[in-house]
Each structure stands twice: as structure tokens, then as C-alpha cells.
Write an enzyme that holds these catalytic residues in place. Structure first.
Site, short mmCIF file in Angstrom:
data_model
loop_
_atom_site.label_atom_id
_atom_site.label_comp_id
_atom_site.label_asym_id
_atom_site.label_seq_id
_atom_site.Cartn_x
_atom_site.Cartn_y
_atom_site.Cartn_z
N HIS A 24 57.65 -9.62 -33.01
CA HIS A 24 56.83 -8.28 -31.62
C HIS A 24 56.69 -9.79 -30.43
O HIS A 24 55.81 -10.64 -30.80
CB HIS A 24 55.39 -7.71 -32.26
CG HIS A 24 55.16 -7.07 -31.84
ND1 HIS A 24 56.12 -6.04 -30.94
CD2 HIS A 24 54.22 -6.77 -31.08
CE1 HIS A 24 54.86 -5.45 -30.03
NE2 HIS A 24 53.69 -5.91 -29.81
N LYS A 168 54.70 0.35 -23.11
CA LYS A 168 53.88 -0.80 -23.05
C LYS A 168 54.81 -2.77 -22.97
O LYS A 168 55.65 -2.31 -24.60
CB LYS A 168 52.87 -1.31 -23.85
CG LYS A 168 52.10 -1.94 -23.52
CD LYS A 168 50.23 -1.64 -23.59
CE LYS A 168 50.06 -3.18 -24.53
NZ LYS A 168 49.01 -2.76 -24.49
N LYS A 170 55.72 -6.09 -23.44
CA LYS A 170 54.50 -7.30 -23.22
C LYS A 170 55.40 -8.29 -22.30
O LYS A 170 56.02 -8.93 -22.28
CB LYS A 170 54.42 -7.63 -24.84
CG LYS A 170 53.54 -6.75 -25.47
CD LYS A 170 52.33 -7.32 -25.04
CE LYS A 170 51.55 -6.41 -25.60
NZ LYS A 170 49.80 -6.50 -25.95
N ASP A 199 51.61 -5.47 -20.21
CA ASP A 199 50.70 -6.24 -20.44
C ASP A 199 50.90 -7.56 -20.58
O ASP A 199 51.88 -8.07 -21.16
CB ASP A 199 50.26 -6.05 -22.00
CG ASP A 199 48.68 -6.16 -22.60
OD1 ASP A 199 48.10 -7.35 -22.17
OD2 ASP A 199 47.80 -6.33 -23.49
N GLU A 225 48.19 -4.82 -18.03
CA GLU A 225 46.83 -4.58 -18.26
C GLU A 225 46.27 -6.49 -18.57
O GLU A 225 47.77 -7.24 -18.27
CB GLU A 225 47.57 -4.54 -19.20
CG GLU A 225 45.80 -4.20 -20.38
CD GLU A 225 46.24 -3.52 -22.09
OE1 GLU A 225 46.93 -2.91 -22.29
OE2 GLU A 225 46.02 -4.03 -23.24
N ASP A 251 41.42 -6.40 -20.45
CA ASP A 251 41.55 -6.34 -22.17
C ASP A 251 40.30 -7.36 -22.59
O ASP A 251 39.24 -7.12 -23.28
CB ASP A 251 42.89 -6.24 -22.32
CG ASP A 251 42.67 -6.39 -23.89
OD1 ASP A 251 42.05 -5.41 -24.89
OD2 ASP A 251 43.83 -5.44 -24.84
N LYS A 275 38.81 -1.22 -27.76
CA LYS A 275 39.48 -1.89 -29.09
C LYS A 275 37.87 -2.54 -30.06
O LYS A 275 36.96 -3.45 -29.58
CB LYS A 275 39.93 -3.17 -29.06
CG LYS A 275 40.88 -3.25 -28.48
CD LYS A 275 41.96 -4.27 -28.15
CE LYS A 275 43.64 -4.35 -27.96
NZ LYS A 275 43.94 -5.28 -27.00
N GLU A 329 47.27 2.91 -27.67
CA GLU A 329 48.00 2.24 -28.51
C GLU A 329 47.89 2.37 -29.89
O GLU A 329 48.70 0.68 -30.49
CB GLU A 329 48.46 1.45 -28.19
CG GLU A 329 47.53 0.10 -27.70
CD GLU A 329 47.55 -1.41 -27.27
OE1 GLU A 329 48.16 -1.51 -26.37
OE2 GLU A 329 45.97 -1.57 -27.24
MG LIG Z 1 46.37 -5.95 -24.15
#
Ligand SMILES: [Mg+2]
Length: 383
Positions: A24, A168, A170, A199, A225, A251, A275, A329
């Protein structure tokens, strides 16, 4: 009037490492295993579970799995043993006072206490929090293989499976020109069929963001984000003002209710990623969500890529918070090769579904924990 009494008898924090299904790629790290800390609380003979997860150790935030396990197992345990878990407001206030910062550690213990109390009452965690306002929430997926063609292929598979239609991406690890080309190609491939968001995980400075956010908006990206550093609220505000077609989401910059208030007063974003780990538990998450909603900011049910236990705790909580304009998510368990829970989560029709309780609605798989825990040598094979 008799009331529930659940004296806290035991608090354990167990670190474990579970491999992911693929690497990831994030702007700050590449992850091929998730380091989590499982918190197991026994109160009044009832056991409850919580989980903290970090992405790449202390890279996304300041806390590491080792630190979380130490804080929960020593300072928080010292403060909370003998206290009544059923008095959740008092318990969370005591947790907040016992240790400065360390929100991930506090959140894992907060979740475990809530789970234990819900189980003691034979109800779902969401019901303990006043009841869900939805029994399923939209579920985004992060395309982060690092390769455009592979990401498109993965996205097509998710659409065919009817698992995700919000993607999303990255970005921030490569040259911004390359990132924008990557995002635009994916947005084109899914135009009219799925939403594409990005993001940046704080990777850009303000001039870079000012230069490339309009191109992202032009490519059909609806949300960006944390394009700049968490501390740079003023830049977030200028970028949001300059890009009204794009919802900028806070975030990393929004952990405490005070952070949320500051983003609201400075008009620094249109959306907030929640979160529980960032906000230090259930009470903190509700406080941040209340500020965001009051200011008309869209909620997003974020994840630290927790496994099944942490994901379910977040899901129960999110369902009680009202509308999630940007969905969730909560796909952490789908990124992992294995699970530390005895049952899975229902992911279907582009949504994550709330399980029946009691508590979070699953049990800890002791055999799997025995296999994946990192604090002692392996003594068993997974079942
Ligand atoms: Mg984030």
C-alpha cells in the site's frame, strides 16, 4: 434503582502484525503489513475489545504500536483498574486526564470499555450510543498499488463486485505532474461510474497545491484530502477559497475539537475525516463530528486501516453520527490477508453493513492472535 456496575479487573494490550494483500503506497511510507494493538478489557467478568493501528509505525502520526501497548498496559491501566466501566463518561474523562496526547492508545481503551459495557447489556455498541441512524454506510476503496493500469484494473474489479464506487488515490510521493496525470487517467476511466478523490497526506507545500489542485478539479476530482501540512491551517483556508469546486478535507490537521473549531473559524475545509484514533475515543469523535456538522462540513468516516475489531467499533460509532456526505473508508479488513476476529464484516452493494451485537458484533480469535502477536514467539499455527 439498581444500576450496572462493571469494575475493571484487567486491561491487556497485545501488539500484532498482519500482512496486507498488496503493498500500500502512501506519500510517507509503503506498507506491506499492519501493526495493530489489540486491547482486551475485563470488567465485571465481561470482556470487551478495542484496537489501535498505525500506518507504517510513527509515520502518519506520532504514536507507534510499541508506544501504544506501553501506554495502555502501564499508565492507562494504572489509572483505570478498579474503576467502573459502566460509567463511561467518567471513564473517558479519567482516561483523558491520565495521560497527555497518546490519542490512539486512549481510543483503543475507550473502544474496549464501550464494547464491554454494550456486551454486558446484551446490546449493540451503536445502541449503547443511542442507536444507529443508518445500518449501512457507503464504502470507499483506496487505489494505491502505485501503478495506473493496475489501479484501473483493481477499480474495475471493485465495481464488478459491487464493493466500491468511490476511489481514493494516494498521491504526493511522485512529481506532482506525474501524480496529476495518474489521477486524471483514472478519473477518465471511471467517469460517470465512480467518484475519484485524492489524499496528499500533507506532501505538498502551498505553492504546489495552488498550482495542481485546479488541474485535479478539472480532471473531475471532487475532494482533496490534507493537501498541505497539518499545521498549515491558513494555507488550507486559502486553497479552499481558491478552489470552490473542490471540497478540501482536513485529516491529519483535525485531531482535537479545538483543531476542528480552528478549521471552522478559518473556513479551512469543506469536509472532515473522522477517526476515533485521532480523536482519542468515542467522546472525542462525537465532539469533532458535532462541530463539523454544526458548521455544515461534510463528514467522512476515516480509517487507520484497523482490522475487523477496530473497523467495527468505528462503524458502530459512525452510524450514530448522522449523514456522512463523503461516506466512509472502513475497508481495513479487506486490505489484510487475515483477521484477528472470529467473524467477518458484510461488505456488499458498495456499503459496509452494521452487524448485530452484542458489542461490536464479533469475538477475538485467540488462535490467530497467538499466531500474529509480536510480543512473544509463535506457539501455534493459525486455524
Ligand atoms: Mg487521510
Amino acid at each position: 434503582m439498581p444500576r450496572l456496575r462493571l469494575p475493571i479487573e484487567r486491561i491487556e494490550a497485545i501488539p500484532a502484525r498482519v500482512p496486507t494483500i498488496r503493498p500500500h503506497h502512501l506519500s510517507f511510507a509503503t506498507v506491506d503489513a499492519m501493526d495493530v494493538v489489540i486491547v482486551r478489557v475485563t470488567a465485571g467478568g465481561v470482556v470487551g475489545y478495542g484496537e489501535a493501528s498505525t500506518i507504517g509505525g510513527p509515520r502518519w502520526g506520532e504514536e507507534s504500536p510499541e508506544g501504544i501497548a506501553a501506554i495502555v498496559g502501564t499508565y492507562l491501566a494504572e489509572a483505570m483498574l478498579g474503576q467502573d466501566a459502566a460509567q463511561l463518561n467518567l471513564a473517558e474523562a479519567r482516561i483523558a486526564r491520565a495521560v497527555r496526547g497518546n490519542f490512539f492508545a486512549k481510543a483503543a481503551l475507550s473502544m474496549a470499555l464501550h464494547d464491554a459495557v454494550a456486551r454486558a447489556g446484551g446490546i449493540r455498541l451503536a445502541d449503547l450510543l443511542g442507536g444507529p441512524q443508518a445500518i449501512h454506510l457507503p464504502l470507499a476503496w483506496t487505489l494505491a498499488s502505485g501503478d495506473t493500469a493496475r489501479d484501473i484494473e483493481e477499480g474495475e474489479r471493485m465495481l464488478a463486485l459491487r464493493r466500491h464506487r468511490d476511489f481514493k488515490l494516494k498521491i504526493g510521493a511522485h512529481a506532482p505532474e506525474d501524480d496529476v496525470a495518474h489521477v486524471a487517467a483514472i478519473a477518465r476511466a471511471f467517469e460517470g461510474r465512480a467518484s475519484v478523490r485524492v489524499d496528499v497526506n500533507q506532501a505538498w507545500d502551498e505553492p504546489t497545491a495552488a498550482r495542481f489542485l485546479p488541474a485535479l478539479a478539472g480532471a473531475g476530482v471532487a475532494m482533496a484530502e490534507q493537501p498541505v501540512a497539518a499545521w498549515n491551517v491558513a494555507a488550507m483556508a486559502r486553497l479552499q477559497r481558491a478552489n470552490p469546486r473542490l471540497a478540501i478535507m482536513g485529516d491529519e490537521g483535525i485531531a482535537t475539537p479545538q483543531d476542528a473549531l480552528r478549521h471552522v473559524t478559518e473556513a479551512a475545509c469543506h469536509a472532515v475525516a473522522l477517526k476515533p484514533a485521532k480523536h482519542g475515543g468515542v467522546a472525542g469523535t462525537r465532539a469533532v463530528a458535532a462541530i463539523a456538522r454544526s458548521a455544515g462540513l461534510g463528514l467522512y468516516g476515516g480509517t487507520m486501516l484497523e482490522g475487523t475489531i477496530g473497523t467495527l467499533a468505528a462503524l458502530h460509532l459512525y452510524t450514530t453520527l448522522g449523514d456522512h456526505a463523503w461516506g466512509t473508508e472502513l475497508f481495513g479488513p479487506l486490505l489484510l490477508r487475515d483477521t484477528l476476529a472470529t467473524s467477518g464484516i458484510e461488505f456488499r452493494d458498495f456499503a459496509i453493513h452494521l452487524p448485530e451485537g452484542p458489542g461490536i458484533g464479533t469475538e477475538l480469535d485467540e488462535d490467530k492472535l497467538g499466531f500474529f502477536r509480536t510480543d512473544r514467539s509463535r506457539t501455534s499455527l493459525p486455524a
